[in-house]
Design an enzyme around this catalytic site. Sequence first.
Site, PDB file in Angstrom:
ATOM      1  N   GLY A   1       2.065   5.430   4.342  1.00 28.71           N
ATOM      2  CA  GLY A   1       1.474   6.495   5.512  1.00 28.71           C
ATOM      3  C   GLY A   1      -0.142   5.776   5.495  1.00 28.71           C
ATOM      4  CB  THR A   2      -1.979   3.356   3.960  1.00 29.15           C
ATOM      5  OG1 THR A   2      -0.719   2.332   3.452  1.00 29.15           O
ATOM      6  CG2 THR A   2      -2.324   4.263   2.484  1.00 29.15           C
ATOM      7  N   GLY A   3      -1.014   2.865   7.083  1.00 28.26           N
ATOM      8  CA  GLY A   3      -0.917   2.179   8.267  1.00 28.26           C
ATOM      9  C   GLY A   3      -0.245   0.704   8.054  1.00 28.26           C
ATOM     10  CE  LYS A   4       3.360   0.041   3.337  1.00 27.48           C
ATOM     11  NZ  LYS A   4       2.781   1.566   3.183  1.00 27.48           N
TER      12      LYS A   4
ATOM     13  N   GLY B   1       0.800  -1.184  -0.074  1.00 23.17           N
ATOM     14  CA  GLY B   1       0.005  -0.012  -0.123  1.00 23.17           C
ATOM     15  C   GLY B   1       1.006   1.243   0.116  1.00 23.17           C
TER      16      GLY B   1
ATOM     17  CG  ASP C   1      -7.428   5.341 -19.395  1.00 22.92           C
ATOM     18  OD1 ASP C   1      -7.190   4.668 -18.717  1.00 22.92           O
ATOM     19  OD2 ASP C   1      -8.494   5.938 -19.090  1.00 22.92           O
TER      20      ASP C   1
ATOM     21  CD  GLU D   1     -11.522   6.067 -12.970  1.00 18.80           C
ATOM     22  OE1 GLU D   1     -11.831   4.870 -13.097  1.00 18.80           O
ATOM     23  OE2 GLU D   1     -10.457   6.616 -13.102  1.00 18.80           O
TER      24      GLU D   1
HETATM   25  P1  ADP Z   1       3.122   2.859   6.535  1.00 17.63           P
HETATM   26  O1  ADP Z   1       4.017   1.819   7.156  1.00 17.63           O
HETATM   27  O2  ADP Z   1       2.206   2.255   5.658  1.00 17.63           O
HETATM   28  O3  ADP Z   1       3.800   3.917   5.850  1.00 17.63           O
HETATM   29  P2  ADP Z   1       2.395   3.832   9.159  1.00 17.63           P
HETATM   30  O4  ADP Z   1       2.003   2.209   9.736  1.00 17.63           O
HETATM   31  O5  ADP Z   1       3.682   4.310   9.434  1.00 17.63           O
HETATM   32  O6  ADP Z   1       2.100   3.747   7.463  1.00 17.63           O
HETATM   33  O7  ADP Z   1       1.302   5.212   9.557  1.00 17.63           O
HETATM   34  C1  ADP Z   1       1.892   6.072  10.090  1.00 17.63           C
HETATM   35  C2  ADP Z   1       0.828   6.674  11.246  1.00 17.63           C
HETATM   36  O8  ADP Z   1      -0.413   6.938  10.810  1.00 17.63           O
HETATM   37  C3  ADP Z   1       0.627   5.619  11.907  1.00 17.63           C
HETATM   38  O9  ADP Z   1       1.557   5.924  13.156  1.00 17.63           O
HETATM   39  C4  ADP Z   1      -0.718   5.914  12.494  1.00 17.63           C
HETATM   40  O10 ADP Z   1      -0.712   7.094  13.681  1.00 17.63           O
HETATM   41  C5  ADP Z   1      -1.422   6.790  11.097  1.00 17.63           C
HETATM   42  N1  ADP Z   1      -2.076   5.765  10.732  1.00 17.63           N
HETATM   43  C6  ADP Z   1      -2.006   5.279   9.599  1.00 17.63           C
HETATM   44  N2  ADP Z   1      -3.260   4.320   9.176  1.00 17.63           N
HETATM   45  C7  ADP Z   1      -4.014   4.530  10.132  1.00 17.63           C
HETATM   46  C8  ADP Z   1      -5.340   3.867  10.487  1.00 17.63           C
HETATM   47  N3  ADP Z   1      -5.908   3.185   9.680  1.00 17.63           N
HETATM   48  N4  ADP Z   1      -5.840   4.202  11.710  1.00 17.63           N
HETATM   49  C9  ADP Z   1      -5.100   4.660  12.721  1.00 17.63           C
HETATM   50  N5  ADP Z   1      -3.997   5.543  12.349  1.00 17.63           N
HETATM   51  C10 ADP Z   1      -3.311   5.180  10.978  1.00 17.63           C
HETATM   52 ZN    ZN Z   2      -9.119   5.844 -17.035  1.00 20.68          ZN
END
Ligand code: ADP
Ligand code: ZN
Length: 615
Positions: free
Chosen positions: A217-220, A214, A511, A436
């Site tokens: 910053g999406t929370g992996k 992903g 596309d 879309e």
């Molecule tokens: P990634 O590893 O995908 O780059 P991170 O896990 O380091 O992202 O996310 C960074 C911060 O953003 C986390 O420490 C958290 O505080 C916040 N965050 C991201 N996704 C979420 C989520 N789904 N719920 C709560 N906080 C989130």
């Molecule tokens: Zn398209």
Amino acid sequence: MAQSMWKPLLALVAFVVVINVVYPMVSQKGQLDKAEVPYSQFKNELARDNVKEITMKGSLLNGVFKTKVQAAQVAGKETPSKATTNFFTILPGIDDPALMAELQAKKVMVKAISTESSPFTTALLYLIPWVLIIGVWVFFARSMKGQGPGNMMGGFAKSGAKLHDSQKTTVTFADVAGMEEAKQELHEVVEYLKEPKKFERIGGKVPRGILLVGPPGTGKTLLARAVAGEAGVAFFSISASQFIEMFVGVGASRVRDLFAVARKEAPSIIFIDELDAVGRSRGAGFGGGHDEREQTLNQLLSEMDGFESHEEIIVLSATNRPDVLDPALLRPGRFDRRVVIERPDWRDRESILKVHTRKTPLSADVNLAVIAKGTPGMTGADLESLVNEAAILAARENSETVTMNHLELAKDKVLMGGERKLYLSDQEKRITAIHESGHVLVAKLLPGTDPVHKVTIIPRGMALGVTQQLPEDDRHHYPKSYLVNRLSVVLGGRVAERLVFNDVSTGAQSDLKIVTELAEKMVCQWGMSDKIGPVTFSRGEEHPFLGMKLAQEKSFSEEMAWQIDQEITVVIKDAEDRAMEILSSNRNQLEALATALLEEETLDSARIDSILASV
Ligand code: ADP
Ligand code: ZN
Ligand code: MG
């Protein structure tokens, strides 16, 4: 560093010092009860035939007078010594060629001692630098392997992995907002780690390696920690870039250490963040690229292959570049399970905001849903910093609570701050929604195309929106009718824009690339054009490095090349016309889809059907 290594080293140094400094001093202890006489006085005594014998050692002359002599004062010496027969003197820098003849004339007994150190000492002197060099080298090598004094050399120590004690990993799924699908998939892993025996009895098959994919910053990372927290097991996390930042050979040994420790602590979780740093395809890139990273990667692969079935270790890994990963990493038994984490839709954004405002005093006017809807494309990390900015604004105003106004201002700040962020204006959002919807509607109304799975206007990578189609079966043969329809679906986005806005945007670039490549293959490789006929031409893909064309399957004339281009254009134009026909005769449905998309951001296939049915 092992104490045991320094000791012999120190002993050796001490020994050499003794041999070279202390021993000569002690052995010349006799010097102390001798009087030093000036060289001139010695020569005078020699002339008087008062010298019995001398021993020469370099420029040092030890000797015995026949009768006692009161030594004259030597420059720099405090007191003249008492009368003595034993004396010594220093030969002046200039050689005295006459001395030998004179000594012989007076029949003085002359002995000489070599000034050179013993061969033993000499050998030692040669050895010392080597011993030191080897010692230092061994020292570094050992600390890199993680047996050295960690605090002394800082980063060299251990694998660099951080152990998060299970008790201390307090993050749970409750802290991870949204991502229900991803959590669902990882729930299984948690169950397994909690009670491996029970899980195995039921015959559950647990994936060994799971790849979290992903955008940043999406929370992996957060999700991986939550898995450990939920399962209550040891959690070792390391960023793959740490594997290779040091010296050659360190990466591989770090991997080995990491797995060794995790094995000892099993059940446990190993989390390798930013896997792409080591996991890029081997052999990609020029020269130097391989060595260190490749060794590390190979070690990782072999560690993952080396798991016994009873070892309760899960390897989680995260990347935002799954496209560059070495295919070997994705083979069965390695990272064969993928959990995709998307940018959150507005509902998920709202719950993320809720999670991060848990401890923030919010004023009554705050409506998090409104903020969530106004922040398409933002990730969890962005939203976290949005809340943080709002709290700072509130604190600056000495406000007791965070108000809606603070949140709005913070939103703008975060949006403006990150220049590379995809922030869509309302107009852009509408264009994307129409685009879309165009894809979706053509796919829905043309027979024999892949069913639409999902459509979204949440920006993803470079794309502002995405329409996902899932083929019903794995296809191995593509009939011409399918391919022609596919061209229309891909062109549907751009066509819809032209229909509604009487204009096209740059958003359709990818596309067009797909369309061009597909049409070219149909004409040149699959013989699907009646004009050109059932022939295969290789229009010679350029060799990426040599800049020359690879072997061609059939050479063709300039004229044929022109005809091929004509045919490709015709194929594309036909597909475009068909898309236009469909969309213009179903304009209401197009608008309905776009409106729903703007409101809901993501539509699944059931929702699409219900919208189309209601128009
Ligand atoms: P990634 O590893 O995908 O780059 P991170 O896990 O380091 O992202 O996310 C960074 C911060 O953003 C986390 O420490 C958290 O505080 C916040 N965050 C991201 N996704 C979420 C989520 N789904 N719920 C709560 N906080 C989130
Ligand atoms: Zn398209
Ligand atoms: Mg991360």
